[in-house]
Motif scaffolding. Sequence first.
Motif, PDB file in Angstrom:
ATOM      1  N   MET A 196      -6.856  -7.531 -25.922  1.00  0.00           N
ATOM      2  CA  MET A 196      -7.267  -7.967 -24.593  1.00  0.00           C
ATOM      3  C   MET A 196      -6.062  -8.087 -23.664  1.00  0.00           C
ATOM      4  O   MET A 196      -6.132  -7.750 -22.477  1.00  0.00           O
ATOM      5  CB  MET A 196      -7.992  -9.315 -24.679  1.00  0.00           C
ATOM      6  N   GLY A 197      -4.918  -8.539 -24.212  1.00  0.00           N
ATOM      7  CA  GLY A 197      -3.702  -8.625 -23.409  1.00  0.00           C
ATOM      8  C   GLY A 197      -3.257  -7.255 -22.922  1.00  0.00           C
ATOM      9  O   GLY A 197      -2.836  -7.093 -21.766  1.00  0.00           O
ATOM     10  N   VAL A 198      -3.374  -6.250 -23.803  1.00  0.00           N
ATOM     11  CA  VAL A 198      -3.020  -4.880 -23.407  1.00  0.00           C
ATOM     12  C   VAL A 198      -3.947  -4.392 -22.302  1.00  0.00           C
ATOM     13  O   VAL A 198      -3.503  -3.813 -21.294  1.00  0.00           O
ATOM     14  CB  VAL A 198      -3.098  -3.943 -24.632  1.00  0.00           C
ATOM     15  N   ILE A 199      -5.233  -4.614 -22.457  1.00  0.00           N
ATOM     16  CA  ILE A 199      -6.218  -4.167 -21.456  1.00  0.00           C
ATOM     17  C   ILE A 199      -5.991  -4.869 -20.126  1.00  0.00           C
ATOM     18  O   ILE A 199      -6.071  -4.250 -19.049  1.00  0.00           O
ATOM     19  CB  ILE A 199      -7.644  -4.423 -21.978  1.00  0.00           C
ATOM     20  N   MET A 200      -5.704  -6.162 -20.167  1.00  0.00           N
ATOM     21  CA  MET A 200      -5.467  -6.913 -18.934  1.00  0.00           C
ATOM     22  C   MET A 200      -4.246  -6.372 -18.194  1.00  0.00           C
ATOM     23  O   MET A 200      -4.259  -6.241 -16.952  1.00  0.00           O
ATOM     24  CB  MET A 200      -5.272  -8.388 -19.262  1.00  0.00           C
ATOM     25  N   ALA A 201      -3.182  -6.040 -18.958  1.00  0.00           N
ATOM     26  CA  ALA A 201      -1.974  -5.509 -18.326  1.00  0.00           C
ATOM     27  C   ALA A 201      -2.225  -4.128 -17.730  1.00  0.00           C
ATOM     28  O   ALA A 201      -1.738  -3.815 -16.630  1.00  0.00           O
ATOM     29  CB  ALA A 201      -0.849  -5.443 -19.356  1.00  0.00           C
ATOM     30  N   GLN A 202      -2.989  -3.307 -18.427  1.00  0.00           N
ATOM     31  CA  GLN A 202      -3.249  -1.952 -17.944  1.00  0.00           C
ATOM     32  C   GLN A 202      -4.191  -1.929 -16.749  1.00  0.00           C
ATOM     33  O   GLN A 202      -4.021  -1.124 -15.823  1.00  0.00           O
ATOM     34  CB  GLN A 202      -3.837  -1.100 -19.073  1.00  0.00           C
ATOM     35  N   ASN A 203      -5.187  -2.784 -16.768  1.00  0.00           N
ATOM     36  CA  ASN A 203      -6.228  -2.744 -15.744  1.00  0.00           C
ATOM     37  C   ASN A 203      -6.115  -3.855 -14.703  1.00  0.00           C
ATOM     38  O   ASN A 203      -6.923  -3.912 -13.780  1.00  0.00           O
ATOM     39  CB  ASN A 203      -7.611  -2.838 -16.409  1.00  0.00           C
ATOM     40  N   SER A 206      -9.216  -9.711 -15.485  1.00  0.00           N
ATOM     41  CA  SER A 206      -9.300 -11.020 -16.120  1.00  0.00           C
ATOM     42  C   SER A 206      -9.564 -10.875 -17.610  1.00  0.00           C
ATOM     43  O   SER A 206      -9.906  -9.789 -18.101  1.00  0.00           O
ATOM     44  CB  SER A 206     -10.419 -11.842 -15.480  1.00  0.00           C
ATOM     45  N   ALA A 207      -9.429 -11.999 -18.315  1.00  0.00           N
ATOM     46  CA  ALA A 207      -9.707 -11.994 -19.751  1.00  0.00           C
ATOM     47  C   ALA A 207     -11.165 -11.642 -20.020  1.00  0.00           C
ATOM     48  O   ALA A 207     -11.485 -10.923 -20.971  1.00  0.00           O
ATOM     49  CB  ALA A 207      -9.372 -13.359 -20.360  1.00  0.00           C
ATOM     50  N   GLU A 208     -12.067 -12.163 -19.188  1.00  0.00           N
ATOM     51  CA  GLU A 208     -13.486 -11.866 -19.363  1.00  0.00           C
ATOM     52  C   GLU A 208     -13.759 -10.382 -19.204  1.00  0.00           C
ATOM     53  O   GLU A 208     -14.509  -9.776 -19.983  1.00  0.00           O
ATOM     54  CB  GLU A 208     -14.316 -12.669 -18.374  1.00  0.00           C
ATOM     55  N   ASP A 209     -13.143  -9.759 -18.179  1.00  0.00           N
ATOM     56  CA  ASP A 209     -13.339  -8.325 -17.964  1.00  0.00           C
ATOM     57  C   ASP A 209     -12.729  -7.515 -19.101  1.00  0.00           C
ATOM     58  O   ASP A 209     -13.315  -6.512 -19.551  1.00  0.00           O
ATOM     59  CB  ASP A 209     -12.712  -7.900 -16.634  1.00  0.00           C
ATOM     60  N   ALA A 210     -11.574  -7.954 -19.595  1.00  0.00           N
ATOM     61  CA  ALA A 210     -10.925  -7.244 -20.698  1.00  0.00           C
ATOM     62  C   ALA A 210     -11.789  -7.285 -21.944  1.00  0.00           C
ATOM     63  O   ALA A 210     -11.937  -6.284 -22.658  1.00  0.00           O
ATOM     64  CB  ALA A 210      -9.552  -7.852 -20.978  1.00  0.00           C
ATOM     65  N   VAL A 228     -11.509  -1.470 -33.068  1.00  0.00           N
ATOM     66  CA  VAL A 228     -11.188  -0.949 -31.739  1.00  0.00           C
ATOM     67  C   VAL A 228      -9.923  -1.611 -31.200  1.00  0.00           C
ATOM     68  O   VAL A 228      -9.052  -0.963 -30.612  1.00  0.00           O
ATOM     69  CB  VAL A 228     -12.364  -1.170 -30.769  1.00  0.00           C
ATOM     70  N   ALA A 229      -9.815  -2.923 -31.423  1.00  0.00           N
ATOM     71  CA  ALA A 229      -8.637  -3.649 -30.961  1.00  0.00           C
ATOM     72  C   ALA A 229      -7.370  -3.124 -31.623  1.00  0.00           C
ATOM     73  O   ALA A 229      -6.341  -2.938 -30.975  1.00  0.00           O
ATOM     74  CB  ALA A 229      -8.817  -5.138 -31.246  1.00  0.00           C
ATOM     75  N   VAL A 230      -7.446  -2.885 -32.930  1.00  0.00           N
ATOM     76  CA  VAL A 230      -6.294  -2.351 -33.659  1.00  0.00           C
ATOM     77  C   VAL A 230      -5.890  -0.990 -33.101  1.00  0.00           C
ATOM     78  O   VAL A 230      -4.702  -0.700 -32.906  1.00  0.00           O
ATOM     79  CB  VAL A 230      -6.609  -2.247 -35.163  1.00  0.00           C
ATOM     80  N   ALA A 231      -6.886  -0.122 -32.828  1.00  0.00           N
ATOM     81  CA  ALA A 231      -6.599   1.219 -32.300  1.00  0.00           C
ATOM     82  C   ALA A 231      -5.925   1.137 -30.934  1.00  0.00           C
ATOM     83  O   ALA A 231      -4.997   1.905 -30.627  1.00  0.00           O
ATOM     84  CB  ALA A 231      -7.890   2.024 -32.215  1.00  0.00           C
ATOM     85  N   ILE A 232      -6.363   0.204 -30.103  1.00  0.00           N
ATOM     86  CA  ILE A 232      -5.767   0.045 -28.773  1.00  0.00           C
ATOM     87  C   ILE A 232      -4.310  -0.400 -28.884  1.00  0.00           C
ATOM     88  O   ILE A 232      -3.412   0.137 -28.222  1.00  0.00           O
ATOM     89  CB  ILE A 232      -6.579  -0.965 -27.944  1.00  0.00           C
ATOM     90  N   ILE A 233      -4.075  -1.399 -29.737  1.00  0.00           N
ATOM     91  CA  ILE A 233      -2.714  -1.915 -29.894  1.00  0.00           C
ATOM     92  C   ILE A 233      -1.776  -0.838 -30.415  1.00  0.00           C
ATOM     93  O   ILE A 233      -0.674  -0.626 -29.877  1.00  0.00           O
ATOM     94  CB  ILE A 233      -2.715  -3.128 -30.841  1.00  0.00           C
ATOM     95  N   GLU A 234      -2.211  -0.116 -31.449  1.00  0.00           N
ATOM     96  CA  GLU A 234      -1.358   0.918 -32.028  1.00  0.00           C
ATOM     97  C   GLU A 234      -1.163   2.086 -31.076  1.00  0.00           C
ATOM     98  O   GLU A 234      -0.093   2.698 -31.038  1.00  0.00           O
ATOM     99  CB  GLU A 234      -1.958   1.395 -33.341  1.00  0.00           C
ATOM    100  N   GLY A 235      -2.230   2.414 -30.287  1.00  0.00           N
ATOM    101  CA  GLY A 235      -2.119   3.530 -29.361  1.00  0.00           C
ATOM    102  C   GLY A 235      -1.156   3.265 -28.223  1.00  0.00           C
ATOM    103  O   GLY A 235      -0.472   4.182 -27.740  1.00  0.00           O
ATOM    104  N   VAL A 236      -1.080   2.027 -27.782  1.00  0.00           N
ATOM    105  CA  VAL A 236      -0.227   1.685 -26.649  1.00  0.00           C
ATOM    106  C   VAL A 236       1.196   1.363 -27.080  1.00  0.00           C
ATOM    107  O   VAL A 236       2.170   1.808 -26.462  1.00  0.00           O
ATOM    108  CB  VAL A 236      -0.825   0.497 -25.857  1.00  0.00           C
TER     109      VAL A 236
END
Length: 252
Positions: A196-203, A206-210, A228-236
């Motif tokens: 969620m922290g990665v998504i918030m930084a990219q987009n 808010s935390a709710e939106d992430a 999905v969270a693991v894939a996002i973290i590793e991808g970024v």
Amino acid sequence: MTTTKDDFTIAADEVDGHEHEHAVTGTGCVERFLEQLPVAALQRVVPSAHVVISVQDGDVMRTVASSDPAAEACERTADERAEGPSAAARRQGRMVVVPDVEDDTRWPRWADATRACGFRSVVAVPGRLEGEAQLLLTLYSPTPDAWDGAALATAVGYAQELAHALTVCRSAQRQAEVNSHLKAALASRATIDQAMGVIMAQNRCSAEDAFAILRTASQHRNTKLRDVAVAIIEGVTGQPASPPPEFRDSSR
């Protein structure tokens, strides 16, 4: 970052079946306890007898331990036909004694199966577990009139001891399962929070939106939220997700 009750519920759903199974069997408390029941019962009641220990939860009756396949087969006949001393003991909530199967006419089909297995006297003793559950200790002897007053008193006391000990084991097992679920859910939550922290930084959201973005991706991919969270973290980051904090059992 705010964690809502809905978020935690979804994180808890991420616990897979293997982790759940390990939580149940990890303590080994119930398994070890049940393995020792037949020998202990034989030593404390009548050495020449065979014992079957059953547990009833709701309408389901299952054998959890036995010292002899023939005695267990007799109990299966009793369960299938809902007759015999064990069925009567469950219904009446008290000990039922058959001094000599040859002279007993109450349950003919069970008696036929019991005689065929070489047993002449039987005693069934119920023990109350928590809620509506019930433990049943049934002793089979090849000797008629095998139960004197002392043996019957010991059987009643032992059934009560078994019921109490099994209740404690089941309670400990459930607590271990709950603890394992909580640990796994919190570990999953930690990984989800990182994503969620990665998504918030990219987009720049808010935390709710992430979290909504993460949940939508999980649903569309038909993949667990944690994966999905693991894939996002590793991808970024190119690195695996940070390990969750270590949980310590404060009871130890």
